[in-house]
Design an enzyme around this catalytic site. Structure first.
Site, PDB file in Angstrom:
ATOM      1  N   ASP A 131       0.492  -1.443   0.229  1.00 57.27           N
ATOM      2  CA  ASP A 131      -0.206  -0.167  -0.226  1.00 57.27           C
ATOM      3  C   ASP A 131       0.826   1.216  -0.165  1.00 57.27           C
ATOM      4  O   ASP A 131       0.504   2.298   0.635  1.00 57.27           O
ATOM      5  CB  ASP A 131      -0.817   0.376   1.274  1.00 57.27           C
ATOM      6  N   LYS A 151       1.641   2.431  -5.502  1.00 59.98           N
ATOM      7  CA  LYS A 151       2.156   2.205  -6.742  1.00 59.98           C
ATOM      8  C   LYS A 151       1.573   2.110  -7.556  1.00 59.98           C
ATOM      9  O   LYS A 151       2.125   2.759  -8.480  1.00 59.98           O
ATOM     10  CB  LYS A 151       2.606   0.084  -6.226  1.00 59.98           C
ATOM     11  N   GLY A 180      -4.506  -4.512  -3.693  1.00 55.90           N
ATOM     12  CA  GLY A 180      -5.168  -2.981  -4.256  1.00 55.90           C
ATOM     13  C   GLY A 180      -5.146  -1.410  -4.539  1.00 55.90           C
ATOM     14  O   GLY A 180      -4.247  -1.421  -3.330  1.00 55.90           O
ATOM     15  N   HIS A 181      -4.780  -1.476  -5.605  1.00 57.38           N
ATOM     16  CA  HIS A 181      -3.966  -0.526  -5.957  1.00 57.38           C
ATOM     17  C   HIS A 181      -4.276   1.118  -6.601  1.00 57.38           C
ATOM     18  O   HIS A 181      -5.744   1.052  -7.646  1.00 57.38           O
ATOM     19  CB  HIS A 181      -2.995  -0.697  -6.889  1.00 57.38           C
ATOM     20  N   GLN A 210       1.645  -5.693  -3.408  1.00 61.87           N
ATOM     21  CA  GLN A 210       2.763  -5.627  -1.943  1.00 61.87           C
ATOM     22  C   GLN A 210       3.593  -5.073  -2.055  1.00 61.87           C
ATOM     23  O   GLN A 210       3.892  -4.423  -2.615  1.00 61.87           O
ATOM     24  CB  GLN A 210       2.521  -7.661  -1.665  1.00 61.87           C
TER      25      GLN A 210
HETATM   26  P1  GDP Z   1      -0.704   0.748  -3.900  1.00 64.73           P
HETATM   27  O1  GDP Z   1      -1.436  -0.363  -2.909  1.00 64.73           O
HETATM   28  O2  GDP Z   1       0.666   0.131  -3.397  1.00 64.73           O
HETATM   29  O3  GDP Z   1      -1.297   0.810  -5.171  1.00 64.73           O
HETATM   30  O4  GDP Z   1      -1.244   1.450  -2.337  1.00 64.73           O
HETATM   31  P2  GDP Z   1      -2.817   2.040  -2.408  1.00 64.73           P
HETATM   32  O5  GDP Z   1      -3.701   3.011  -3.450  1.00 64.73           O
HETATM   33  O6  GDP Z   1      -3.397   0.509  -1.585  1.00 64.73           O
HETATM   34  O7  GDP Z   1      -2.341   3.298  -1.229  1.00 64.73           O
HETATM   35  C1  GDP Z   1      -2.423   4.299  -0.946  1.00 64.73           C
HETATM   36  C2  GDP Z   1      -3.632   4.931  -0.596  1.00 64.73           C
HETATM   37  O8  GDP Z   1      -3.032   5.983  -0.937  1.00 64.73           O
HETATM   38  C3  GDP Z   1      -4.541   5.478  -1.919  1.00 64.73           C
HETATM   39  O9  GDP Z   1      -5.559   5.384  -1.281  1.00 64.73           O
HETATM   40  C4  GDP Z   1      -3.981   6.595  -2.600  1.00 64.73           C
HETATM   41  O10 GDP Z   1      -5.125   6.528  -3.308  1.00 64.73           O
HETATM   42  C5  GDP Z   1      -3.344   7.536  -1.492  1.00 64.73           C
HETATM   43  N1  GDP Z   1      -2.262   7.799  -2.236  1.00 64.73           N
HETATM   44  C6  GDP Z   1      -1.230   7.886  -2.998  1.00 64.73           C
HETATM   45  N2  GDP Z   1      -0.162   8.661  -2.907  1.00 64.73           N
HETATM   46  C7  GDP Z   1      -0.696   9.250  -2.685  1.00 64.73           C
HETATM   47  C8  GDP Z   1      -0.378  10.641  -1.638  1.00 64.73           C
HETATM   48  O11 GDP Z   1       0.478  11.220  -2.466  1.00 64.73           O
HETATM   49  N3  GDP Z   1      -0.419  11.615  -0.257  1.00 64.73           N
HETATM   50  C9  GDP Z   1      -1.712  11.032   0.082  1.00 64.73           C
HETATM   51  N4  GDP Z   1      -2.264  11.524   0.910  1.00 64.73           N
HETATM   52  N5  GDP Z   1      -2.811  10.573  -0.743  1.00 64.73           N
HETATM   53  C10 GDP Z   1      -2.141   9.340  -1.187  1.00 64.73           C
HETATM   54  P1  IMO Z   2      -1.062  -4.246  -2.593  1.00 64.09           P
HETATM   55  O1  IMO Z   2      -0.298  -4.553  -3.466  1.00 64.09           O
HETATM   56  C1  IMO Z   2      -1.120  -4.738   2.281  1.00 64.09           C
HETATM   57  C2  IMO Z   2      -1.143  -8.775   3.540  1.00 64.09           C
HETATM   58  C3  IMO Z   2      -2.185  -9.248   4.174  1.00 64.09           C
HETATM   59  C4  IMO Z   2      -1.606 -10.225   5.597  1.00 64.09           C
HETATM   60  C5  IMO Z   2      -0.597 -10.853   4.465  1.00 64.09           C
HETATM   61  C6  IMO Z   2      -0.745 -12.493   3.105  1.00 64.09           C
HETATM   62  O2  IMO Z   2      -2.290  -3.649  -2.445  1.00 64.09           O
HETATM   63  O3  IMO Z   2       0.316  -3.445  -1.712  1.00 64.09           O
HETATM   64  P2  IMO Z   2      -2.773 -12.345   1.232  1.00 64.09           P
HETATM   65  O4  IMO Z   2      -3.782 -12.577   1.143  1.00 64.09           O
HETATM   66  O5  IMO Z   2      -1.687 -12.124   0.434  1.00 64.09           O
HETATM   67  O6  IMO Z   2      -1.934 -14.597   2.035  1.00 64.09           O
HETATM   68  O7  IMO Z   2      -1.732 -11.781   2.799  1.00 64.09           O
HETATM   69  O8  IMO Z   2       0.258  -9.790   3.500  1.00 64.09           O
HETATM   70  N1  IMO Z   2      -1.478  -8.817   2.591  1.00 64.09           N
HETATM   71  C7  IMO Z   2      -1.227  -7.161   1.550  1.00 64.09           C
HETATM   72  N2  IMO Z   2      -0.919  -5.308   2.216  1.00 64.09           N
HETATM   73  N3  IMO Z   2      -0.992  -4.329   0.369  1.00 64.09           N
HETATM   74  C8  IMO Z   2      -1.098  -5.953  -0.450  1.00 64.09           C
HETATM   75  O9  IMO Z   2      -1.517  -5.351  -1.225  1.00 64.09           O
HETATM   76  C9  IMO Z   2      -1.824  -6.682   0.809  1.00 64.09           C
HETATM   77  N4  IMO Z   2      -1.324  -8.189  -0.629  1.00 64.09           N
HETATM   78  C10 IMO Z   2      -1.189  -8.751   1.275  1.00 64.09           C
HETATM   79  O10 IMO Z   2      -3.169  -7.895   5.025  1.00 64.09           O
HETATM   80  O11 IMO Z   2      -0.974  -9.698   6.529  1.00 64.09           O
HETATM   81 MG    MG Z   3      -3.251  -1.193  -2.045  1.00 66.75          MG
END
Ligand code: GDP
Ligand code: IMO
Ligand code: MG
Length: 423
Positions: free
Chosen positions: A15, A18, A42-43, A223
């Site tokens: 998270d 990415k 979840g991107h 991840q």
């Molecule tokens: P990913 O899984 O690595 O793609 O990241 P996620 O989407 O799960 O989580 C990142 C969260 O932070 C999302 O809700 C984005 O919209 C938000 N986000 C990304 N960059 C920024 C930033 O620079 N500032 C803030 N406040 N939110 C951000």
């Molecule tokens: P993105 O791509 C954050 C964590 C789960 C759990 C462990 C194993 O959005 O960054 P799994 O379902 O993969 O067997 O769970 O990994 N986990 C993540 N945490 N971002 C993710 O993906 C994750 N994908 C799995 O919370 O601790």
């Molecule tokens: Mg994510």
């Protein structure tokens, strides 16, 4: 000359942002490819006032007619994939012609999801806290040579499916796990039919052919390094290699074809699910980071655990990935803090340690450097010239510690809230 594959991956516990940065970088590339993980990811992408969350589909689908690939290292749930693709089509993004799926990607069966739940329940208090998407059991079947692959749906699929399900049922019954398979099976089978609308290929040929034609490829990690099956905080990890090397096995590109490695991290740290987290905060500061950063999982809605940035873990992640450029996200979340802390070493049993240990246990006491906060709204900043002095000091401090340049800084969730730094 044959092109190289650039890789973008998370350096923390996932998270990091990415999805947002892959979308920002996509105009520089011809191809975007996912190489591991599945719908546990979840991107999130935000632009033009719209917000999208992608799970299995690469984050390169919104920037023109780029080729997007779901590589062999990915595990795919056809029902979730269908829901994702249909939602995109509804919002005007038909990806049928732009997305290729590897025939070698493994299928997540409805029984894999049940097994995920059963194994977690059996672990009780020591559960991993998985996303419940069947990731672990699917990769287990892959490694134990029992898996079903996307290419399998083209011939005698029903027979192969029933054989796998019978085996899974035996395990579930032996665990006395109660379940209702019918509830999800028909939707899943519709997903299988839906998959047939897409081009299923041996994507390693496509990718290597494109590289030969000097097309550029960006590999999108899911991840983060600290969730890697080998280098993460085992057993509280995911079941794939999230590190750079996963690109080679997950797409079929040779190690000498890897180019830039973009390592992405938050200006602080989060983790969702169980497992060690040395810099976790249990106080009002942690609460504040969580609230300001809207730190709730995009897949499960779970509150993410929050803490200060951990440079011991980050250095380790940079090392195992060969990171060449750093990207710092969510800087704006720290805008109102008087001081900002960064963990520079651990104290374990009275000894100072700077190497990430075999087991990150509760015994770790973080040693912090303290820096002055910038106390300025960063969300409207348009270029690096506008960075306040304290923010520049934070960047320099990190670059000095991590020995890799920071080339992009993110100051908000929107595509536009991205500052490219000249290095
Ligand atoms: P990913 O899984 O690595 O793609 O990241 P996620 O989407 O799960 O989580 C990142 C969260 O932070 C999302 O809700 C984005 O919209 C938000 N986000 C990304 N960059 C920024 C930033 O620079 N500032 C803030 N406040 N939110 C951000
Ligand atoms: P993105 O791509 C954050 C964590 C789960 C759990 C462990 C194993 O959005 O960054 P799994 O379902 O993969 O067997 O769970 O990994 N986990 C993540 N945490 N971002 C993710 O993906 C994750 N994908 C799995 O919370 O601790
Ligand atoms: Mg994510």
């Amino acid at each position: 000359m044959t092109q190289k594959v650039d890789v973008l991956l998370g350096l923390q516990w996932g998270d990091e942002g990415k999805g947002k940065i892959v979308d920002v970088l996509t105009p520089r590339y011809d191809v975007v490819a996912r190489f591991q993980g599945g719908p546990n990811a979840g991107h999130t992408l935000e632009f033009n006032g719209e917000k999208y969350v992608l799970r299995s589909i690469p984050s390169g689908i919104f920037q023109g007619d780029k080729i997007n690939i779901i590589g062999n290292g990915v595990v795919l749930d056809p029902a979730l994939f269908r829901a994702e693709a249909e939602a995109l089509a509804k919002s005007g993004h038909d990806i049928t012609k732009r997305l290729y799926i590897s025939k070698k990607a493994h299928l997540i069966l409805p029984t894999h999801r049940l097994l995920d739940a059963a194994y977690e329940a059996a672990k009780g208090d020591s559960k991993v806290g998985t996303t419940g998407k069947g990731i672990g059991p699917t990769y287990t079947d892959k490694i134990s040579r029992n898996g079903l692959r996307v290419g399998d749906i083209l011939e005698n699929f029903e027979e192969k499916y029933q054989k796998a399900v019978a085996r899974h049922r035996q395990i579930l019954d032996s665990m006395n796990f109660e379940y209702d398979l019918q509830a999800t099976e028909s939707e899943w089978m519709e997903g299988i039919e839906f998959l047939k609308n897409f081009r299923m290929i041996d994507s390693e040929h496509l990718i290597n052919g494109l590289l030969k034609e000097e097309k550029s490829v960006l590999a999108e990690g899911a991840q983060g390094t600290m969730l890697d099956i080998d280098f993460g905080s085992y057993p509280f990890v995911t079941s794939s290699n999230t590190v750079c090397a996963g690109t080679c096995t997950g797409l079929g590109v040779a190690p000498n074809r890897i180019g830039e490695v973009f390592g992405i991290f938050k200006a602080y740290c989060t983790r969702v699910g169980s497992g060690p987290f040395p810099t976790e905060l249990f106080d009002a500061v942690g609460e504040k980071i969580c609230d300001l950063g809207h730190e709730f999982g995009s897949v499960t809605g779970r509150r993410r655990r929050c803490g200060w940035i951990d440079l011991v873990a980050l250095k380790y992640a940079i090392m195992v990935n060969g990171v060449t450029q750093l990207i710092m996200m969510k800087s704006d979340v720290l805008d109102t803090f008087e001081t900002i802390k960064a963990c520079v070493a651990y104290r374990i049993d009275g000894k100072e340690v700077t190497e990430f240990p075999f087991e990150a246990t509760d015994k770790i006491e973080p040693i912090y450097a303290e820096l002055e906060g910038w106390k300025m709204d960063m969300t409207k900043v348009q270029s690096a010239d506008e960075f306040p002095e304290e923010f520049n000091a934070y960047l320099s401090f990190l670059e000095n510690e991590l020995e890799v340049p920071i080339t992009i800084v993110s100051v908000g969730p929107d595509r536009e809230q991205t500052i490219l730094l000249q290095k």
